[in-house]
Design an enzyme around this catalytic site. Structure first.
Site, mmCIF file in Angstrom:
data_model
loop_
_atom_site.group_PDB
_atom_site.id
_atom_site.type_symbol
_atom_site.label_atom_id
_atom_site.label_comp_id
_atom_site.label_asym_id
_atom_site.label_seq_id
_atom_site.Cartn_x
_atom_site.Cartn_y
_atom_site.Cartn_z
ATOM 1 N N TYR A 15 9.840 17.517 -12.966
ATOM 2 C CA TYR A 15 9.639 16.246 -12.249
ATOM 3 C C TYR A 15 8.879 16.448 -10.924
ATOM 4 O O TYR A 15 7.758 15.953 -10.758
ATOM 5 C CB TYR A 15 11.023 15.627 -12.035
ATOM 6 C CG TYR A 15 11.108 14.442 -11.116
ATOM 7 C CD1 TYR A 15 10.225 13.378 -11.221
ATOM 8 C CD2 TYR A 15 12.119 14.374 -10.154
ATOM 9 C CE1 TYR A 15 10.339 12.272 -10.377
ATOM 10 C CE2 TYR A 15 12.247 13.284 -9.319
ATOM 11 C CZ TYR A 15 11.349 12.239 -9.434
ATOM 12 O OH TYR A 15 11.467 11.163 -8.592
ATOM 13 N N ASP A 35 5.917 27.607 -16.692
ATOM 14 C CA ASP A 35 7.129 26.817 -16.984
ATOM 15 C C ASP A 35 7.615 27.203 -18.374
ATOM 16 O O ASP A 35 6.802 27.375 -19.290
ATOM 17 C CB ASP A 35 6.771 25.322 -16.942
ATOM 18 C CG ASP A 35 7.989 24.427 -16.800
ATOM 19 O OD1 ASP A 35 8.025 23.643 -15.824
ATOM 20 O OD2 ASP A 35 8.890 24.481 -17.661
ATOM 21 N N LEU A 37 9.546 25.256 -20.180
ATOM 22 C CA LEU A 37 9.751 23.977 -20.891
ATOM 23 C C LEU A 37 11.206 23.768 -21.327
ATOM 24 O O LEU A 37 11.455 22.952 -22.210
ATOM 25 C CB LEU A 37 8.801 23.827 -22.087
ATOM 26 C CG LEU A 37 7.303 23.800 -21.747
ATOM 27 C CD1 LEU A 37 6.468 23.517 -23.006
ATOM 28 C CD2 LEU A 37 6.981 22.747 -20.687
ATOM 29 N N GLY A 40 11.248 20.978 -18.537
ATOM 30 C CA GLY A 40 9.967 20.322 -18.278
ATOM 31 C C GLY A 40 9.324 19.812 -19.564
ATOM 32 O O GLY A 40 9.842 19.989 -20.665
ATOM 33 N N ASP A 55 8.787 32.479 -19.115
ATOM 34 C CA ASP A 55 10.096 32.436 -18.479
ATOM 35 C C ASP A 55 10.162 33.471 -17.363
ATOM 36 O O ASP A 55 9.807 34.644 -17.581
ATOM 37 C CB ASP A 55 11.150 32.745 -19.554
ATOM 38 C CG ASP A 55 12.512 32.231 -19.156
ATOM 39 O OD1 ASP A 55 12.904 32.464 -17.992
ATOM 40 O OD2 ASP A 55 13.161 31.597 -19.995
ATOM 41 N N THR A 122 17.436 22.661 -1.099
ATOM 42 C CA THR A 122 18.247 21.459 -1.357
ATOM 43 C C THR A 122 19.162 21.071 -0.208
ATOM 44 O O THR A 122 19.615 21.933 0.558
ATOM 45 C CB THR A 122 19.117 21.700 -2.610
ATOM 46 O OG1 THR A 122 19.971 20.583 -2.813
ATOM 47 C CG2 THR A 122 19.993 22.931 -2.458
ATOM 48 N N TYR A 149 25.153 25.732 -7.172
ATOM 49 C CA TYR A 149 23.729 25.391 -7.119
ATOM 50 C C TYR A 149 23.190 25.587 -5.692
ATOM 51 O O TYR A 149 22.198 26.289 -5.465
ATOM 52 C CB TYR A 149 23.530 23.940 -7.581
ATOM 53 C CG TYR A 149 22.180 23.363 -7.249
ATOM 54 C CD1 TYR A 149 21.036 23.847 -7.872
ATOM 55 C CD2 TYR A 149 22.037 22.341 -6.309
ATOM 56 C CE1 TYR A 149 19.784 23.326 -7.559
ATOM 57 C CE2 TYR A 149 20.803 21.819 -6.000
ATOM 58 C CZ TYR A 149 19.675 22.315 -6.625
ATOM 59 O OH TYR A 149 18.438 21.812 -6.313
ATOM 60 N N LEU A 196 21.191 8.815 -10.221
ATOM 61 C CA LEU A 196 21.548 7.400 -10.096
ATOM 62 C C LEU A 196 20.391 6.457 -10.445
ATOM 63 O O LEU A 196 20.562 5.544 -11.263
ATOM 64 C CB LEU A 196 22.038 7.131 -8.660
ATOM 65 C CG LEU A 196 22.419 5.681 -8.378
ATOM 66 C CD1 LEU A 196 23.603 5.250 -9.238
ATOM 67 C CD2 LEU A 196 22.757 5.493 -6.892
ATOM 68 N N ARG A 227 23.410 8.026 0.459
ATOM 69 C CA ARG A 227 22.435 9.115 0.283
ATOM 70 C C ARG A 227 21.093 8.724 0.901
ATOM 71 O O ARG A 227 20.783 7.546 1.072
ATOM 72 C CB ARG A 227 22.199 9.390 -1.208
ATOM 73 C CG ARG A 227 23.390 9.963 -1.946
ATOM 74 C CD ARG A 227 23.582 11.438 -1.601
ATOM 75 N NE ARG A 227 24.736 12.014 -2.281
ATOM 76 C CZ ARG A 227 25.998 11.901 -1.858
ATOM 77 N NH1 ARG A 227 26.288 11.249 -0.744
ATOM 78 N NH2 ARG A 227 26.981 12.456 -2.548
HETATM 79 N N1 UFG Z 1 26.197 8.147 -8.907
HETATM 80 C C1 UFG Z 1 26.980 7.144 -9.453
HETATM 81 N N2 UFG Z 1 26.888 6.932 -10.792
HETATM 82 C C2 UFG Z 1 26.071 7.647 -11.618
HETATM 83 C C3 UFG Z 1 25.285 8.662 -11.038
HETATM 84 C C4 UFG Z 1 25.351 8.896 -9.678
HETATM 85 O O1 UFG Z 1 27.744 6.480 -8.766
HETATM 86 O O2 UFG Z 1 26.081 7.389 -12.832
HETATM 87 C C5 UFG Z 1 26.275 8.389 -7.456
HETATM 88 C C6 UFG Z 1 26.694 9.798 -7.115
HETATM 89 O O3 UFG Z 1 28.094 9.885 -7.078
HETATM 90 C C7 UFG Z 1 26.038 9.990 -5.750
HETATM 91 C C8 UFG Z 1 24.786 9.109 -5.817
HETATM 92 O O4 UFG Z 1 24.987 8.231 -6.929
HETATM 93 O O5 UFG Z 1 26.867 9.472 -4.758
HETATM 94 C C9 UFG Z 1 23.533 9.917 -6.078
HETATM 95 O O6 UFG Z 1 23.779 10.763 -7.193
HETATM 96 P P1 UFG Z 1 22.639 11.631 -7.906
HETATM 97 O O7 UFG Z 1 23.306 12.307 -9.059
HETATM 98 O O8 UFG Z 1 21.465 10.754 -8.175
HETATM 99 O O9 UFG Z 1 22.200 12.663 -6.795
HETATM 100 P P2 UFG Z 1 23.109 13.693 -5.955
HETATM 101 O O10 UFG Z 1 23.231 13.117 -4.576
HETATM 102 O O11 UFG Z 1 24.357 14.040 -6.628
HETATM 103 O O12 UFG Z 1 22.225 15.014 -6.035
HETATM 104 C C10 UFG Z 1 20.906 15.083 -5.590
HETATM 105 C C11 UFG Z 1 20.129 16.086 -6.420
HETATM 106 C C12 UFG Z 1 20.661 17.470 -6.213
HETATM 107 C C13 UFG Z 1 20.690 17.806 -4.745
HETATM 108 C C14 UFG Z 1 21.449 16.754 -4.002
HETATM 109 C C15 UFG Z 1 21.374 17.026 -2.552
HETATM 110 O O13 UFG Z 1 20.224 15.758 -7.779
HETATM 111 O O14 UFG Z 1 19.837 18.407 -6.883
HETATM 112 O O15 UFG Z 1 20.891 15.464 -4.258
HETATM 113 O O16 UFG Z 1 22.004 16.033 -1.859
HETATM 114 F F1 UFG Z 1 21.293 18.991 -4.547
#
Ligand code: UFG
Length: 337
Positions: A15, A35, A37, A40, A55, A122, A149, A196, A227
């Site tokens: 991405y 990559d 894949l 990806g 790889d 991250t 991670y 999300l 976030r």
């Molecule tokens: N969330 C929901 N429902 C869902 C999915 C997510 O409520 O179905 C919430 C999560 O609990 C979180 C927010 O939406 O509060 C964002 O969640 P994401 O999974 O989209 O992203 P994260 O904040 O968990 O993680 C992202 C990246 C990670 C990185 C992190 C750093 O995916 O790789 O941000 O903050 F490490």
């Protein structure tokens, strides 16, 4: 140091890697994408880039890559296992495999005289103590990785520190907060999808009945997690800016976000406005490992390099993601190849 013409992008079919590859090409660079894949998509690699499927775990493949491209001037290292949740179940993918892959890459790159390196790091390095939950996170915040991670990324940051000290490697670690958004022809296509914004948009497309909100009892304005959502194109531009400035940089870590937080409910509400779809939401339990609030302070990169995110509005970010998902409802498989 040699001038900067040819960049190796590991994970360039993923991405953020593919979109950065596209921006590098637009800026006039030659790009080699490496990559495996696993996550990806070959279709995501811009046709102007040279694509090598391989790889990083395979040292012979890494050696062959540099044999075939002895003129690489800099590396952007995106290739990685990237899921926080998965890292809690399979920690060694993150604490061993991500680290070994980075070591294989660095070993060969250093032997070939490559002196510029950017790491995709991250915000998961930060898990805020309760008394600082509402502070914007700058680079001086204590490192308390939230998961294997984040810890694995921190290991690689430390490996880079020593490669700088011992071999003079010029490097920078870019710590992204919540990467999101899309270009018209490149966007998020993860399997399984856990993020999300794409999940919410899949509800708008009728591919899921509802979105589950992971907990509404957090200490935030509406009880859901907050976030900092940053557009992938703004991340791509930060990579190029930092790579071009590496020779004179003194800072090695940059936090990248918009500096503004949105709750899960606010994201869903914004997606309803963008898509015109009611997007049903139900509240479920908290997801293990989720901090209540993660908001970046990106003052350092703004001040030192003049980086300025172009997508400051959540709606504009979601609009760009919606265009991608609407026109590619099955992701890259929608291209029908
Ligand atoms: N969330 C929901 N429902 C869902 C999915 C997510 O409520 O179905 C919430 C999560 O609990 C979180 C927010 O939406 O509060 C964002 O969640 P994401 O999974 O989209 O992203 P994260 O904040 O968990 O993680 C992202 C990246 C990670 C990185 C992190 C750093 O995916 O790789 O941000 O903050 F490490």
């Amino acid at each position: 140091m040699k001038s900067l013409n040819k960049i190796l992008v590991t994970g360039g079919a993923g991405y953020i890697g593919s979109i950065t590859t596209q921006e590098l090409i637009s800026a006039g660079y030659d790009v080699v994408v490496f990559d495996n894949l696993h996550q990806g998509h070959a279709e995501a690699v811009p046709p102007q880039a040279t694509f090598v499927r391989g790889d990083l775990a395979d040292k012979a493949a890494v050696k062959a890559l540099f044999d075939d491209h002895p003129d690489i001037d800099g590396i952007m290292h995106f290739a990685s296992y990237t899921l926080v949740g998965e890292s809690m179940e399979k920690p060694l993918l993150y604490l061993r495999d991500n680290l070994v892959n980075a070591a294989n890459l660095l070993e060969e790159a250093t032997a070939r005289g490559v002196r510029r390196f950017i790491l995709s790091s991250t915000a998961n390095l930060f898990d805020l103590p309760p008394d600082r939950q509402f502070d914007a996170i700058d680079e001086r915040f204590p490192i308390i990785p939230g998961s294997p991670y984040g810890e694995g990324k921190f290991f690689i940051e430390r490996m880079l520190h020593w490669f700088n000290r011992i071999y003079g490697l010029k490097y920078a670690c870019l710590r992204y907060f919540n990467a999101c958004g899309a270009l018209p022809d490149r966007g998020e296509d993860h399997n399984p999808e856990t993020h999300l914004i794409p999940l919410v948009l899949q509800v708008a497309l009728g591919q899921r009945p509802h979105i589950t909100i992971f907990g509404d009892d957090y200490p935030t304005r509406d009880g859901t997690c907050l976030r900092d959502y940053i557009h992938v194109i703004d991340l791509a531009h930060a990579h190029i800016l930092v790579m071009e400035a590496l020779d004179r940089l003194v800072t090695r870590q940059y936090n990248l976000g918009n500096g503004k937080g949105y709750t899960v409910k606010e994201v869903i509400e914004a997606a309803r406005r963008v898509t015109g779809h009611p997007i049903p939401a139900i509240v479920g339990p908290r997801r293990p490992g989720d901090p209540a609030v993660l908001v970046a302070s990106s003052e350092t990169i703004r001040r030192e390099l003049g980086w300025e995110p172009k997508y400051a509005s959540l709606e504009a970010i979601i609009q760009s993601a919606w265009e991608w998902h609407r026109t590619h409802p099955r992701g890259y498989a929608s291209l029908g190849k």
